[in-house]
Structure formats: C-alpha cells, structure tokens
Design a protein around this motif. Structure first.
Motif, PDB file in Angstrom:
ATOM      1  N   ASP A 193      -4.419   4.700  -4.705  1.00  0.00           N
ATOM      2  CA  ASP A 193      -3.217   4.045  -4.607  1.00  0.00           C
ATOM      3  C   ASP A 193      -3.420   2.881  -3.669  1.00  0.00           C
ATOM      4  O   ASP A 193      -2.832   1.830  -3.801  1.00  0.00           O
ATOM      5  CB  ASP A 193      -2.055   4.781  -4.514  1.00  0.00           C
ATOM      6  CG  ASP A 193      -1.743   5.534  -5.805  1.00  0.00           C
ATOM      7  OD1 ASP A 193      -2.333   5.246  -6.995  1.00  0.00           O
ATOM      8  OD2 ASP A 193      -0.930   6.445  -5.673  1.00  0.00           O
ATOM      9  N   GLN A 194      -4.195   3.104  -2.701  1.00  0.00           N
ATOM     10  CA  GLN A 194      -4.249   2.077  -1.584  1.00  0.00           C
ATOM     11  C   GLN A 194      -4.846   0.881  -1.914  1.00  0.00           C
ATOM     12  O   GLN A 194      -4.762  -0.151  -1.151  1.00  0.00           O
ATOM     13  CB  GLN A 194      -4.958   2.850  -0.210  1.00  0.00           C
ATOM     14  CG  GLN A 194      -6.206   3.243  -0.432  1.00  0.00           C
ATOM     15  CD  GLN A 194      -6.362   4.567  -0.908  1.00  0.00           C
ATOM     16  OE1 GLN A 194      -5.678   5.032  -1.644  1.00  0.00           O
ATOM     17  NE2 GLN A 194      -7.465   5.200  -0.443  1.00  0.00           N
ATOM     18  N   TYR A 195      -5.808   0.954  -2.884  1.00  0.00           N
ATOM     19  CA  TYR A 195      -6.519  -0.103  -3.306  1.00  0.00           C
ATOM     20  C   TYR A 195      -5.585  -1.072  -4.395  1.00  0.00           C
ATOM     21  O   TYR A 195      -6.067  -2.119  -5.104  1.00  0.00           O
ATOM     22  CB  TYR A 195      -7.829   0.311  -3.752  1.00  0.00           C
ATOM     23  CG  TYR A 195      -8.515   0.381  -2.482  1.00  0.00           C
ATOM     24  CD1 TYR A 195      -9.535  -0.598  -1.738  1.00  0.00           C
ATOM     25  CD2 TYR A 195      -9.117   1.956  -2.067  1.00  0.00           C
ATOM     26  CE1 TYR A 195     -10.240   0.005  -0.765  1.00  0.00           C
ATOM     27  CE2 TYR A 195      -9.652   2.304  -1.310  1.00  0.00           C
ATOM     28  CZ  TYR A 195     -10.219   1.121  -0.597  1.00  0.00           C
ATOM     29  OH  TYR A 195     -11.413   1.644   0.523  1.00  0.00           O
ATOM     30  N   PHE A 240       3.728   4.537  -4.341  1.00  0.00           N
ATOM     31  CA  PHE A 240       2.875   4.459  -3.148  1.00  0.00           C
ATOM     32  C   PHE A 240       3.307   3.877  -1.651  1.00  0.00           C
ATOM     33  O   PHE A 240       3.265   4.359  -0.641  1.00  0.00           O
ATOM     34  CB  PHE A 240       1.572   3.992  -3.347  1.00  0.00           C
ATOM     35  CG  PHE A 240       0.571   3.420  -2.076  1.00  0.00           C
ATOM     36  CD1 PHE A 240      -0.042   4.459  -1.517  1.00  0.00           C
ATOM     37  CD2 PHE A 240       0.408   2.208  -1.763  1.00  0.00           C
ATOM     38  CE1 PHE A 240      -0.918   4.161  -0.564  1.00  0.00           C
ATOM     39  CE2 PHE A 240      -0.274   1.832  -0.734  1.00  0.00           C
ATOM     40  CZ  PHE A 240      -0.904   2.970   0.002  1.00  0.00           C
ATOM     41  N   TYR A 241       4.008   2.986  -2.004  1.00  0.00           N
ATOM     42  CA  TYR A 241       4.577   1.807  -1.034  1.00  0.00           C
ATOM     43  C   TYR A 241       5.791   2.951  -0.282  1.00  0.00           C
ATOM     44  O   TYR A 241       5.839   3.152   0.720  1.00  0.00           O
ATOM     45  CB  TYR A 241       5.328   0.854  -1.421  1.00  0.00           C
ATOM     46  CG  TYR A 241       4.410  -0.419  -1.540  1.00  0.00           C
ATOM     47  CD1 TYR A 241       3.100  -0.702  -0.682  1.00  0.00           C
ATOM     48  CD2 TYR A 241       4.463  -1.192  -2.597  1.00  0.00           C
ATOM     49  CE1 TYR A 241       2.301  -1.738  -0.715  1.00  0.00           C
ATOM     50  CE2 TYR A 241       3.413  -2.184  -2.992  1.00  0.00           C
ATOM     51  CZ  TYR A 241       2.255  -2.475  -1.896  1.00  0.00           C
ATOM     52  OH  TYR A 241       1.393  -3.458  -2.189  1.00  0.00           O
ATOM     53  N   THR A 252       4.007   5.528   2.096  1.00  0.00           N
ATOM     54  CA  THR A 252       3.639   5.134   2.960  1.00  0.00           C
ATOM     55  C   THR A 252       4.639   4.221   3.968  1.00  0.00           C
ATOM     56  O   THR A 252       4.360   3.556   4.866  1.00  0.00           O
ATOM     57  CB  THR A 252       2.503   4.181   2.565  1.00  0.00           C
ATOM     58  OG1 THR A 252       2.979   3.104   1.879  1.00  0.00           O
ATOM     59  CG2 THR A 252       1.298   4.832   2.077  1.00  0.00           C
ATOM     60  N   GLU A 306       6.352   1.723   3.161  1.00  0.00           N
ATOM     61  CA  GLU A 306       6.585   0.421   3.283  1.00  0.00           C
ATOM     62  C   GLU A 306       7.896  -0.134   2.231  1.00  0.00           C
ATOM     63  O   GLU A 306       7.693  -0.316   1.120  1.00  0.00           O
ATOM     64  CB  GLU A 306       5.501  -0.424   2.666  1.00  0.00           C
ATOM     65  CG  GLU A 306       4.140  -0.146   3.449  1.00  0.00           C
ATOM     66  CD  GLU A 306       3.040  -0.735   3.147  1.00  0.00           C
ATOM     67  OE1 GLU A 306       2.983  -1.965   2.897  1.00  0.00           O
ATOM     68  OE2 GLU A 306       1.927  -0.196   2.807  1.00  0.00           O
TER      69      GLU A 306
END
Length: 301
Positions: A155-157, A190-191, A194, A196
């Motif tokens: 997910d980070q990409y 994902f955000y 993390t 965000e």
C-alpha cells in the motif's frame, strides 16, 4: 520468430482481439523488441485468463519470464515483472506471483531513477514504469490484473504508482472507474493507518460524493461518517516540504479528482507534469471555480 509462431498458432485469435493498444503504445515508446514481445505475451495470457482458460495462460506466462533475462535496463525489468506478477495473481498462482513481486520490489528499492542519470522527466521515476504496466492491462480490459499490479508492491507504493501513471492513455468506462474506486479505498485505509488523516479524509469525502451521485446512499453515508470523525488541520502538512511547482501539481491533481474533471478530461497528469507553477495557476483557478459553483466546466485546448 517465437512470437510470430505463437500468434499464428492461436485458433482463438478473433476472440482474443490481438490488435492490442499495448502493442501500439510499446512500439511508440521504443522500449526494445524484447520488452515489446514479452509484454504482448503477458497481455495474451491475460486474454486467456479472462475467458476462463487459465492453464493456457499459465503456460504462456513462462515465455515473458524467460525474455526477462535479456533485459538490461532495470526499469524495463520492473515493468515486465510487475505485469507478469499481476497476471499470476489473477489466475490464482499466489506463490508464483508473490515470488515475482518480491523480485520486482528488490529492483524498486535498489534504484532511485531510470536511465544513466537523474532526469526531470516522469519516466525517470521507477514507479512510472509500474504505472504503465498497470495501465496497459486496464487499456485491454484486464482490470483484475491491473488491480493486482497496483496493489502488489504494498500500500505504501499505491499513491506513487497512480500519480506517476500517464492517465491520458486510459479509457473511461465503468470498469475503469470501479478499479480506481477500489484503489482509492485501499489508499484511504493506508493513510488512516499511517496517521495521514488529512489524506484519508480527502479520499473518504470524494468517495462519499461519488456514491451519492450513484444513488448508493448507504455507501455515501458510510464514507461521510468516516470523514466526519477526522478534524481537518489548518494546513496540509504533506505539502510543507514540497517545492512551489510540486505543490501546484499536487493541488491540481486533487482538485481535478475532487471536482471529477480528471475523470472526464484525463488532463490532470499531462498538465501537472508539463507546466510550471506559474502556468498552472489559471488552471487551478478554473478548477476551484468549478468546485465552488458546481459547474461542469469543459477544459479545451
């Protein structure tokens, strides 16, 4: 020669629609005959998978993997491995897919840019080459494979792959919209994980608006509720360390997505990667006007 023999032996040629947009795009980019042949073979395997002939697809996928050994440029390898890994994931070969994604991820982590030296071109970014693999399959109607490619690196990409993909090439049918909605939902989660929160909130609000327009009140309420639990900050901290040009491009992209101008005109990526911050300002103003007034402003040449 091998490719010509394979193509001439396919009795399903009319059904598989062999004249793929991917072949035309690859020829224009002049990426080399080995990558061109390998990606066409991968796309043909996807056609077999789409009509339920997964065994034939798996057999055909061995060919692009063997051609991968002849590729020299790391970003070419990255693009091909992403494509093949996505196809293996789609046909249910999870172990094989995971192994190939791991190979591709090791390349992605090892290189900072494509080519002999850094460049301002978007093609200098390794994730742009994954983005092309993602879009090539979406172009040919292989949306499940495209989703596997976009999400296969973690997910980070996801954001980088989507942002660096040339969206002007895609078609705007309902399946493409569903694909992007699925990716945006993963991105928002994902955000949120993390922390965000501004980014998560922005996507959830956009999803709420989308489902509201589709008449899906339950889904719209769900995402509106998620967004309402996040108090917006006064300033988007993710933009603090960006240059004025990058800030303008990021703002333009978000504006186009939220006002749905990107989906209808497919100009966000092109404008955001070719114009300076000064040249972007009148376009940003126009986009903001569309958001505030609710007008469907058409952007022409």
């Amino acid at each position: 020669m091998r490719l010509r023999l394979i193509l001439s032996s396919l009795v399903l040629a009319p059904l598989l629609n062999l004249i793929h947009p991917i072949a035309i795009a690859l020829a224009q980019e002049e990426v080399g005959p080995a990558l061109t042949e390998a990606e066409l073979l991968s796309s043909l395997a996807g056609d077999y998978a789409n009509i339920g002939q997964k065994n034939q697809a798996i057999q055909l996928l061995k060919e692009p993997l063997s051609l991968n050994q002849s590729l020299v440029e790391p970003c070419h390898k990255l693009r091909l491995l992403a494509s093949v890994a996505g196809q293996y994931a789609f046909v249910g070969e999870k172990v094989k897919s995971s192994d190939i994604f791991t190979q591709a991820l090791s390349i992605l982590k090892a290189i900072e840019y494509c080519g002999p030296e850094p460049s301002s071109s978007s093609w200098s970014k390794p994730t742009a080459w994954i983005g092309v693999a993602f879009l090539n399959h979406a172009q040919t109607g292989q949306y499940d494979t495209a989703f596997q490619i976009a999400t296969g690196f973690g997910d980070q990409y996801l954001d980088d792959i989507q942002t660096n993909a040339p969206y002007g090439l895609v078609r705007t049918d309902t399946e493409w919209i569903k694909l992007n909605i699925a990716i945006q939902r993963k991105l928002a989660d994902f955000y949120f994980r993390t922390k965000e929160f501004d980014e998560a909130r922005r996507i959830w609000l956009a999803l709420a608006d989308y489902y509201k327009e589709q008449g899906e009140a339950e889904q719209a309420t769900k995402f509106q509720s998620l967004a309402s639990k996040i108090e917006p900050t006064k300033e988007d901290n993710s933009l603090n360390n960006q240059s004025p040009g990058d800030k303008a491009r990021s703002t333009l992209y978000h504006c186009f997505v939220e006002s749905e101008l990107l989906r209808s005109n497919n100009l966000g990526w092109v404008l955001g990667n070719t114009l300076s911050s000064e040249e972007l300002k009148p376009i940003l103003d126009l986009c903001e006007e569309a958001k505030l007034t609710g007008q469907n402003i058409e952007i022409t040449e």
